[in-house]
Motif scaffolding. Sequence first.
Motif, short mmCIF file in Angstrom:
data_model
loop_
_atom_site.label_atom_id
_atom_site.label_comp_id
_atom_site.label_asym_id
_atom_site.label_seq_id
_atom_site.Cartn_x
_atom_site.Cartn_y
_atom_site.Cartn_z
N ALA A 50 0.84 -1.20 0.00
CA ALA A 50 0.00 0.00 0.00
C ALA A 50 0.88 1.25 0.00
O ALA A 50 0.61 2.22 -0.72
CB ALA A 50 -0.93 -0.01 1.21
N TYR A 51 1.95 1.22 0.82
CA TYR A 51 2.90 2.35 0.81
C TYR A 51 3.55 2.48 -0.56
O TYR A 51 3.69 3.60 -1.09
CB TYR A 51 3.96 2.15 1.89
N PHE A 52 3.98 1.36 -1.13
CA PHE A 52 4.67 1.40 -2.42
C PHE A 52 3.75 1.93 -3.53
O PHE A 52 4.18 2.70 -4.39
CB PHE A 52 5.20 0.01 -2.78
N ASP A 53 2.48 1.54 -3.49
CA ASP A 53 1.53 2.07 -4.48
C ASP A 53 1.41 3.58 -4.35
O ASP A 53 1.30 4.30 -5.37
CB ASP A 53 0.15 1.42 -4.30
N LEU A 54 1.44 4.08 -3.11
CA LEU A 54 1.37 5.53 -2.89
C LEU A 54 2.65 6.19 -3.40
O LEU A 54 2.60 7.28 -4.01
CB LEU A 54 1.18 5.82 -1.40
N LEU A 55 3.79 5.56 -3.17
CA LEU A 55 5.06 6.08 -3.67
C LEU A 55 5.04 6.17 -5.20
O LEU A 55 5.47 7.18 -5.78
CB LEU A 55 6.20 5.17 -3.22
N ARG A 56 4.56 5.12 -5.85
CA ARG A 56 4.50 5.12 -7.31
C ARG A 56 3.55 6.20 -7.83
O ARG A 56 3.78 6.80 -8.88
CB ARG A 56 4.04 3.75 -7.82
N ALA A 57 2.46 6.44 -7.11
CA ALA A 57 1.48 7.44 -7.54
C ALA A 57 1.98 8.87 -7.33
O ALA A 57 1.65 9.77 -8.10
CB ALA A 57 0.16 7.23 -6.80
#
Length: 206
Positions: A91-98
Amino acid sequence: MGRVSSAERRAALVRAALRVIHRDGVNGATTRAIVSEAGMSLASFHYAFRSRDEMIREVIAFVVQDEQRVSLEALDPDADIRSAVRAGMHAYFDLLRAHPSREQALQELVQYSLRTPGLEHLPRAQYASYFHTARVLLERGAEVTGVEWSLPIEQLARILIAITDGLTIAWLADRDDEAAGRLIDFAADTIGALAVSRPLVPREVN
């Protein structure tokens, strides 16, 4: 800009500050540059914040709270602890990518503050917020999956943040999603192995 509440004004300035830091660096993130980016007057800045230092703290809090929110939302009460850790990190990584520019801005804030006399307290406060968020996530993860941690929670929080920092910097450098996914799996295995089953509480016999 039309009539807005103090909270809306602060949020708009924080988002503008993140854009300016990403584009021009921390040195370029003057109050005039930030209000220009936000489409506000300089008086609006001083109405919302007492100082640039206070605004920077708000920038850090804005990003960290968003990270905590998405990670908590990813916790599945039916999952085991390894799956819970993995879901939270993804979930953190998805936010980082976004929003890669947000994390890049925070990384720059740390380095700038460390080398700027009078701002040495900011990295300490920034990482204190990271460690607090990690503790919240680890405590909540243990609660919903029925485990306890074999290490003190403060020590485990530092391990989680160290791994997350490495994940963030490496991905910002090479944008390798597959490598990031492998690191997340490793982190989930490593941290999950530090959990032990919560002892059963004996039932009272009447």
